[in-house]
Design a protein around this motif. Structure first.
Motif, PDB file in Angstrom:
ATOM      1  N   PHE A 202      36.725 -10.650  43.967  1.00  0.00           N
ATOM      2  CA  PHE A 202      37.169  -9.270  43.798  1.00  0.00           C
ATOM      3  C   PHE A 202      36.470  -8.674  42.587  1.00  0.00           C
ATOM      4  O   PHE A 202      35.789  -9.379  41.827  1.00  0.00           O
ATOM      5  CB  PHE A 202      38.697  -9.194  43.651  1.00  0.00           C
ATOM      6  N   ALA A 203      36.617  -7.377  42.398  1.00  0.00           N
ATOM      7  CA  ALA A 203      36.003  -6.689  41.266  1.00  0.00           C
ATOM      8  C   ALA A 203      37.066  -6.340  40.234  1.00  0.00           C
ATOM      9  O   ALA A 203      38.194  -5.965  40.590  1.00  0.00           O
ATOM     10  CB  ALA A 203      35.280  -5.428  41.733  1.00  0.00           C
ATOM     11  N   LEU A 204      36.710  -6.459  38.978  1.00  0.00           N
ATOM     12  CA  LEU A 204      37.620  -6.086  37.897  1.00  0.00           C
ATOM     13  C   LEU A 204      37.772  -4.576  37.821  1.00  0.00           C
ATOM     14  O   LEU A 204      36.888  -3.813  38.229  1.00  0.00           O
ATOM     15  CB  LEU A 204      37.081  -6.607  36.556  1.00  0.00           C
ATOM     16  N   ARG A 205      38.890  -4.149  37.294  1.00  0.00           N
ATOM     17  CA  ARG A 205      39.072  -2.746  36.910  1.00  0.00           C
ATOM     18  C   ARG A 205      38.792  -2.621  35.412  1.00  0.00           C
ATOM     19  O   ARG A 205      38.818  -3.609  34.678  1.00  0.00           O
ATOM     20  CB  ARG A 205      40.498  -2.287  37.237  1.00  0.00           C
ATOM     21  N   TRP A 206      38.554  -1.400  34.957  1.00  0.00           N
ATOM     22  CA  TRP A 206      38.167  -1.182  33.561  1.00  0.00           C
ATOM     23  C   TRP A 206      38.829   0.077  33.021  1.00  0.00           C
ATOM     24  O   TRP A 206      39.050   1.040  33.763  1.00  0.00           O
ATOM     25  CB  TRP A 206      36.641  -1.037  33.444  1.00  0.00           C
ATOM     26  N   LEU A 243      34.465   2.509  24.556  1.00  0.00           N
ATOM     27  CA  LEU A 243      33.951   1.234  25.040  1.00  0.00           C
ATOM     28  C   LEU A 243      34.815   0.772  26.207  1.00  0.00           C
ATOM     29  O   LEU A 243      36.016   1.091  26.274  1.00  0.00           O
ATOM     30  CB  LEU A 243      33.970   0.175  23.938  1.00  0.00           C
ATOM     31  N   ALA A 244      34.219  -0.008  27.103  1.00  0.00           N
ATOM     32  CA  ALA A 244      34.949  -0.485  28.277  1.00  0.00           C
ATOM     33  C   ALA A 244      35.724  -1.753  27.953  1.00  0.00           C
ATOM     34  O   ALA A 244      35.263  -2.614  27.194  1.00  0.00           O
ATOM     35  CB  ALA A 244      33.982  -0.749  29.420  1.00  0.00           C
ATOM     36  N   LEU A 245      36.907  -1.864  28.535  1.00  0.00           N
ATOM     37  CA  LEU A 245      37.755  -3.050  28.417  1.00  0.00           C
ATOM     38  C   LEU A 245      38.232  -3.431  29.813  1.00  0.00           C
ATOM     39  O   LEU A 245      38.780  -2.581  30.533  1.00  0.00           O
ATOM     40  CB  LEU A 245      38.955  -2.766  27.515  1.00  0.00           C
ATOM     41  N   PRO A 246      38.029  -4.688  30.252  1.00  0.00           N
ATOM     42  CA  PRO A 246      38.425  -5.062  31.612  1.00  0.00           C
ATOM     43  C   PRO A 246      39.937  -5.173  31.759  1.00  0.00           C
ATOM     44  O   PRO A 246      40.655  -5.507  30.812  1.00  0.00           O
ATOM     45  CB  PRO A 246      37.755  -6.423  31.813  1.00  0.00           C
ATOM     46  N   VAL A 247      40.390  -4.890  32.971  1.00  0.00           N
ATOM     47  CA  VAL A 247      41.808  -4.972  33.320  1.00  0.00           C
ATOM     48  C   VAL A 247      41.918  -5.700  34.656  1.00  0.00           C
ATOM     49  O   VAL A 247      41.175  -5.405  35.594  1.00  0.00           O
ATOM     50  CB  VAL A 247      42.436  -3.563  33.444  1.00  0.00           C
ATOM     51  N   HIS A 248      42.814  -6.674  34.727  1.00  0.00           N
ATOM     52  CA  HIS A 248      43.026  -7.342  36.011  1.00  0.00           C
ATOM     53  C   HIS A 248      43.611  -6.334  36.996  1.00  0.00           C
ATOM     54  O   HIS A 248      44.486  -5.536  36.632  1.00  0.00           O
ATOM     55  CB  HIS A 248      43.976  -8.525  35.847  1.00  0.00           C
ATOM     56  N   PRO A 249      43.154  -6.337  38.258  1.00  0.00           N
ATOM     57  CA  PRO A 249      43.695  -5.381  39.224  1.00  0.00           C
ATOM     58  C   PRO A 249      45.213  -5.417  39.354  1.00  0.00           C
ATOM     59  O   PRO A 249      45.843  -4.381  39.612  1.00  0.00           O
ATOM     60  CB  PRO A 249      43.020  -5.791  40.540  1.00  0.00           C
ATOM     61  N   LEU A 250      45.832  -6.587  39.163  1.00  0.00           N
ATOM     62  CA  LEU A 250      47.282  -6.675  39.271  1.00  0.00           C
ATOM     63  C   LEU A 250      48.009  -6.058  38.082  1.00  0.00           C
ATOM     64  O   LEU A 250      49.226  -5.863  38.129  1.00  0.00           O
ATOM     65  CB  LEU A 250      47.711  -8.134  39.426  1.00  0.00           C
ATOM     66  N   ARG A 274      36.294   3.423  39.452  1.00  0.00           N
ATOM     67  CA  ARG A 274      35.297   2.565  40.064  1.00  0.00           C
ATOM     68  C   ARG A 274      35.483   1.115  39.608  1.00  0.00           C
ATOM     69  O   ARG A 274      35.305   0.808  38.427  1.00  0.00           O
ATOM     70  CB  ARG A 274      33.904   3.048  39.676  1.00  0.00           C
ATOM     71  N   PRO A 275      35.838   0.177  40.516  1.00  0.00           N
ATOM     72  CA  PRO A 275      35.840  -1.245  40.142  1.00  0.00           C
ATOM     73  C   PRO A 275      34.418  -1.692  39.797  1.00  0.00           C
ATOM     74  O   PRO A 275      33.437  -1.119  40.293  1.00  0.00           O
ATOM     75  CB  PRO A 275      36.365  -1.956  41.383  1.00  0.00           C
ATOM     76  N   TYR A 276      34.313  -2.737  38.969  1.00  0.00           N
ATOM     77  CA  TYR A 276      32.982  -3.137  38.519  1.00  0.00           C
ATOM     78  C   TYR A 276      33.002  -4.619  38.168  1.00  0.00           C
ATOM     79  O   TYR A 276      33.947  -5.094  37.531  1.00  0.00           O
ATOM     80  CB  TYR A 276      32.592  -2.325  37.274  1.00  0.00           C
ATOM     81  N   LEU A 277      31.994  -5.343  38.560  1.00  0.00           N
ATOM     82  CA  LEU A 277      31.757  -6.746  38.245  1.00  0.00           C
ATOM     83  C   LEU A 277      32.568  -7.688  39.144  1.00  0.00           C
ATOM     84  O   LEU A 277      33.762  -7.888  38.946  1.00  0.00           O
ATOM     85  CB  LEU A 277      32.058  -7.051  36.773  1.00  0.00           C
TER      86      LEU A 277
END
Length: 600
Positions: A202-206, A243-250, A274-277
Motif C-alpha cells: 500500500f502507499a503511505l499518506r502524508w 516538510l512532509a511527514l508520513p502517516v499510516h493510512p489507518l 495524494r498517497p505516496y511511496l
C-alpha cells in the motif's frame, strides 16, 4: 524440573476457540489472576490433576491442568473451567472471563471486559488466518519465485525475503501473550490491506507540517532520498514553508484530526490527498519497508494496540531519542569487543522526525548493506509454519546444518548468549525480543556457515550507569530520555535478561522444538545451561562480579521472573498493578535451568 508442555499431553483442540482458550487459561494461571495459582488446591482425578478455586458463594471453579515447566508449574490441560456444584463446563472465553471476573475486585472488572473483547478480536483473526493460509502461502512462494529467490523458504534471501519471514511470524502465536494475533479496532478488510500476515502493498499518506513545528534529527538533509517534497504530494505552494511527514493510512481520520488539534497544528498542517511511496508492512505492522528499497524501513505510529489494551502503537518523541541512545551504546560495546565486530549488526536509527505528538512522528531505519545473499529472518519466525507445512527452522537447518535444527539452534544460542552476557558485564540489558532480533545466515569466504545477529529498536533497555562508566569510560553514551532506563543495582538487569533473552530467545525454542517433536526439551535446556554457565565464567564469578550475579539470579535461582503481560497490559490499571512499565511487570515461575538433582 519437568519438561512436559501442556500442548504435548492436552486433549487436541479442533477449533480456534479451544486453542485460544487453552492459551488464555494458561496465561491467567501463570499470572495468578484472582488467585488461580496461590488460592487453589490440587485435586487428582482419574483423568489428571485439577486446581480448585473457591468462590465467594461457597461454590468453586475447577481448572484441569498439566505440568508445564516453561514459565509456570502448570498449564491448562483442557479448554474449560468447571463449576464444582453442578459440573457445568464453561468452554468459551466469554463464559470463563465472566466467571473469573465475578471473583475479582469490582474495580478490576472493566479490565476483564476489555480482555474479553481482545479474545473476540483474536478469535476472529485466528479464523481468518486459518481460512487464508493456503492463499497467503501460495502468494509468498510465487512472488519470491518470480523474484529469483526460489520456492524453498531457505532461499528467501535479503531483506525482501525477510519480509516474507515476517508474514510467517505474524501468523504464529506469541510465546507468552495469549491474544497477540488480535489488533484492537481493526476489521477483516483493514487486516487484509495493512497487516503483515497478508503481505500487502500500500502507499503511505502524508501531511505537510510547517518547518518550524517539525523536529528532524540531523536536519532535513538527513531524510532519505525517497522522502517527498510537498510539491510531489500535490502541494507545491507549501514547498518552501513545510516538510512532509508520513502517516499510516489507518491513522487518517479522527485519530489524525485529534492529534493535529492537540499539537496546535489543525489549521497549519495539511493532509495531502495524494498517497505516496509504496510500502510493505513488517512484523511490527506500524513499521513498513519501502518496496523499491527494502533496506529502508519507516516506522509510523498507529491508533491501535497489540499485546494489551495499554500497549498502544504510538511513537513518543522520547522513544526516538532513546533508540539512538541504545544504538550508540551498543556500537560503543562492539567497538571494544573485536569478536563481535561484523557479527553483531545494528540498523541505523539516527534519522527521525516528529511534531511533538505521539501520532505525529516517523523513524527512518536503514539496514546494513551487503545482506542480499543472506537469510535475514526475525527470531519470531523460526518455529512458524512455512509453505508446505514444515517449520521454517527445518528448511534453514537443511540448507545450513545438514538437516539438524538443534545444531542451528546451538550456533545461534552460542552467539546470542555470549553477546547478551557481555552486555550484562557492561551494565546493559536489552529488550531485544524475538521481533527485534534477526538471525543472519550465509556462507563465509571458506564456504562454512556464518551466523550473525541483526538488532533494532533498542529504546527500552535497562542500564546501570555506574558500571557502564566504569567499563566504557566517563564519556559513555547515556543520553536516554526515559528515566526508567536507569537503575542503580543489578536486579532490573537480570529481570530483563531473564524475561527477554532467556525466556523468549532461548527457552521458548527448547520447549517449542520439543512440542514439535524435533528435540527433547532437556537436550536443548542443557545446551542453554552450559552456554550460559560458560558465559558467566567469562565475566568472573568472584564476589560482586557480573558472572556471579548471573549465576545467582538466573542459573541457580529457585524461581525466575516471568512477564505478567495480561495483568499489566489489560486486566489491571497501572495504579492497581503498580507497573511503572507494562512491558517490565513480573510474576515468578519455575527455573527450568535447574538440573533435577538440585531442583528445589
Amino acid at each position: 524440573m519437568t519438561t512436559t508442555t501442556s500442548t504435548a499431553t492436552a486433549t487436541p483442540c479442533e477449533t480456534s476457540e479451544g486453542e485460544l482458550l487453552l492459551r488464555v487459561l494458561s496465561a491467567l494461571l501463570r499470572e495468578d489472576v484472582v488467585g488461580l495459582r496461590t488460592r487453589t488446591t490440587a485435586v487428582d482425578r482419574t483423568d489428571g490433576r485439577w486446581l480448585r478455586l473457591p468462590a465467594d458463594d461457597g461454590d468453586a471453579l475447577l481448572l484441569p491442568v498439566v505440568e508445564d515447566g516453561y514459565q509456570s508449574q502448570y498449564a491448562a490441560r483442557l479448554p474449560l473451567l468447571a463449576r464444582e456444584s453442578d459440573g457445568r463446563e464453561l468452554t468459551t472465553h466469554d463464559e470463563v472471563l465472566e466467571a473469573l471476573s465475578a471473583l475479582a475486585d469490582p474495580v478490576d472488572r472493566g479490565g476483564f471486559d476489555a480482555f474479553a473483547e481482545e479474545c473476540r478480536q483474536t478469535l476472529a483473526t485466528m479464523r481468518l488466518h486459518a481460512d487464508t493460509a493456503d492463499e497467503v502461502a501460495d502468494g509468498l512462494a510465487s512472488g519470491l519465485l518470480s523474484s529469483g529467490r526460489g520456492a524453498d523458504p531457505a532461499d528467501w534471501t535479503g531483506l525482501t525475503g525477510g519480509l516474507a519471514y515476517d508474514t510467517l511470524a505474524a501468523r504464529l502465536d506469541h510465546p507468552v501473550y495469549p491474544t497477540a494475533r488480535g489488533r484492537s479496532g481493526l476489521d477483516e478488510n483493514q487486516l487484509r490491506a495493512y497487516a503483515p500476515e497478508f503481505h500487502p502493498r500500500f502507499a503511505l499518506r502524508w501531511i505537510a507540517v510547517p518547518q518550524q513545528d517539525l523536529t528532524v534529527a540531523g536536519g532535513p538533509a538527513a531524510l532519505p532520498a525517497v522522502w517527498p517534497t510537498p510539491a510531489a504530494l500535490g502541494l507545491p505552494e507549501l514547498d518552501h514553508s513545510h516538510l512532509a511527514l508520513p502517516v499510516h493510512p489507518l491513522t487518517v481520520g479522527a485519530p489524525l484530526r485529534e492529534a493535529l488539534s492537540a499539537a496546535g497544528l489543525a489549521e497549519r498542517a495539511v493532509l495531502a490527498e495524494r498517497p505516496y511511496l509504496d510500502v510493505v508492512p513488517t512484523l511490527s505492522m506500524r513499521t513498513v519497508a519501502v518496496t523499491d528499497d527494502p533496506t529502508l524501513h519507516i516506522k509510523v505510529p498507529m491508533a491501535t494496540a497489540t499485546l494489551g489494551l495499554r500497549n498502544r502503537r504510538i511513537i513518543r518523541p522520547g522513544f526516538l531519542a532513546d533508540g539512538v541512545a541504545g544504538q550508540r551504546l551498543i556500537e560503543a560495546v562492539v567497538a571494544r569487543e573485536p569478536r563481535f565486530q561484523g557479527v553483531i549488526l545494528h540498523a541505523d536509527e539516527t534519522v527521525y522526525a516528529h511534531a511533538g505528538h505521539e501520532l505525529l512522528a516517523a523513524l527512518c531505519r536503514r539496514y546494513p548493506a551487503g545482506l542480499e545473499d543472506s537469510v535475514v529472518t526475525p527470531l519470531a519466525a523460526l518455529l512458524a509454519e512455512a509453505p508446505g507445512g514444515r517449520l521454517l527452522i527445518d528448511h534453514l537447518a537443511d540448507r545450513f546444518y545438514g538437516g539438524d535444527p538443534v545444531a542451528l539452534l546451538e550456533a545461534y544460542l552460542r552467539l546470542l548468549l555470549d553477546w547478551q552476557t557481555t552486555l550484562f558485564g557492561y551494565g546493559i540489558a536489552l529488550e531485544s525480543h524475538q521481533q527485534n532480533v534477526s538471525l543472519v545466515l550465509d556462507r563465509g569466504p571458506g564456504g562454512d556457515t556464518r551466523v550473525r545477529l541483526l538488532f533494532k529498536d533498542d529504546d527500552g533497555p535497562r542500564v546501570h550507569p555506574a558500571r557502564v562508566r566504569a567499563t566504557l569510560g566517563g564519556d559513555a553514551p547515556l543520553g536516554f530520555d526515559d528515566p526508567r532506563a536507569f537503575c542503580d543495582e543489578d536486579r532490573p538487569l537480570t529481570d530483563l535478561f531473564t524475561t527477554i533473552t532467556l525466556h523468549l530467545c532461548a527457552g521458548s525454542y527448547a520447549f517449542g522444538l520439543h512440542r514439535h517433536g524435533r528435540a527433547a526439551a532437556d537436550t536443548v535446556l542443557e545446551l542453554v545451561r552450559e552456554l550460559l554457565a560458560e558465559a558467566a565464567e567469562r565475566l568472573g564469578t568472584g564476589p560482586g562480579e557480573p558472572g556471579a550475579t548471573l549465576r545467582a539470579h538466573v542459573l541457580d535461582a529457585p524461581q525466575l521472573p516471568v512477564k505478567a503481560m495480561v495483568s499489566a497490559g489489560t486486566l489491571l490499571s497501572k495504579e492497581r498493578s503498580g507497573a511503572a512499565d507494562i512491558n517490565k511487570h513480573y510474576t515468578t515461575g519455575p527455573n527450568y535451568l535447574l538440573r533435577p538433582e538440585v531442583s528445589p
